[in-house]
Design a protein around this motif. Structure first.
Motif, short mmCIF file in Angstrom:
data_model
loop_
_atom_site.label_atom_id
_atom_site.label_comp_id
_atom_site.label_asym_id
_atom_site.label_seq_id
_atom_site.Cartn_x
_atom_site.Cartn_y
_atom_site.Cartn_z
N VAL A 235 0.83 -1.21 0.00
CA VAL A 235 0.00 0.00 0.00
C VAL A 235 0.86 1.25 0.00
N CYS A 236 1.86 1.32 0.89
CA CYS A 236 2.63 2.57 1.03
C CYS A 236 4.11 2.44 0.66
N SER A 237 4.62 1.24 0.42
CA SER A 237 6.02 0.96 0.05
C SER A 237 7.01 1.00 1.21
N SER B 292 12.72 13.62 6.33
CA SER B 292 11.98 14.89 6.36
C SER B 292 11.03 14.92 5.16
N PRO B 293 9.93 14.19 5.24
CA PRO B 293 9.04 14.06 4.09
C PRO B 293 8.55 15.39 3.53
N GLU B 294 8.29 16.34 4.41
CA GLU B 294 7.75 17.63 3.94
C GLU B 294 8.78 18.44 3.17
N ASP B 295 10.07 18.18 3.35
CA ASP B 295 11.13 18.93 2.68
C ASP B 295 11.75 18.18 1.50
N SER B 296 11.33 16.97 1.25
CA SER B 296 12.00 16.11 0.29
C SER B 296 11.37 16.17 -1.09
N TRP B 297 12.15 16.55 -2.10
CA TRP B 297 11.63 16.52 -3.46
C TRP B 297 11.47 15.09 -3.94
N VAL B 298 12.30 14.17 -3.43
CA VAL B 298 12.16 12.75 -3.79
C VAL B 298 10.84 12.20 -3.24
N ALA B 299 10.49 12.58 -2.02
CA ALA B 299 9.21 12.15 -1.44
C ALA B 299 8.05 12.68 -2.28
N LYS B 300 8.16 13.91 -2.73
CA LYS B 300 7.12 14.48 -3.58
C LYS B 300 7.03 13.71 -4.90
N TRP B 301 8.17 13.45 -5.51
CA TRP B 301 8.24 12.73 -6.78
C TRP B 301 7.67 11.31 -6.64
N ARG C 199 5.47 10.42 -4.47
CA ARG C 199 4.11 10.54 -3.91
C ARG C 199 4.02 9.88 -2.53
N ILE C 200 5.05 10.10 -1.72
CA ILE C 200 5.05 9.56 -0.35
C ILE C 200 5.25 10.68 0.67
N ARG C 201 5.09 11.91 0.24
CA ARG C 201 5.34 13.06 1.10
C ARG C 201 4.46 13.06 2.35
N SER C 202 3.26 12.52 2.28
CA SER C 202 2.34 12.53 3.42
C SER C 202 2.57 11.35 4.37
#
Length: 128
Positions: free
Chosen positions: A29-31, A76-85, A87-90
């Motif tokens: 579900v979330c990896s 730091s999910p909120e600061d990570s461009w990789v997390a945004k890319w 789609r795991i920022r939240s």
């Protein structure tokens, strides 16, 4: 390694890092990547509420995969461009697979849908 370079780091942060490189599995579900034992003891930091991994080896077998590619350590999910890319920022801090092979059993997908929880397959490999 703590950004403050002292002992003030939260030792609980180490609980989200896989304890071993053997027997790693990624949540379908979330990896999130953990050892089987970590999923069994602590559950999935993101999905425990609706999947119930703790002390349930059958759910761990059905809802995780040992076949995954890449590993991202996200602190730091909120600061990570990789997390945004990805789609795991939240999601919570931890180690995540870039791609997870496999899919949830149909009855679990239906259960998630009935609870209003979106499921997106995390398999990003190129199919030929």
């Amino acid at each position: 390694y703590c950004a403050t370079h002292d002992d003030s780091c939260d030792t609980a942060a180490m609980d989200i890092v896989p304890k071993d490189l053997r027997h790693l599995r990624a949540c379908l579900v979330c990896s999130l990547v953990k050892t089987v034992e970590q999923f069994e003891i602590d559950g999935c930091d993101n999905c425990e509420e609706f999947l119930g991994f703790k002390n349930n080896r059958d759910i761990i077998d059905d809802c995780t995969s040992s076949n995954f590619d890449g590993l991202i350590s996200m602190m730091s999910p909120e600061d990570s461009w990789v997390a945004k890319w990805q789609r795991i920022r939240s999601l919570k801090r931890g180690c995540y697979a870039i791609s997870v092979s496999g899919s949830l059993p149909e009855h679990i997908v239906r259960e998630l849908q009935s609870k209003g929880i979106p499921y997106h397959n995390r398999d990003r490999t190129m199919k030929s």
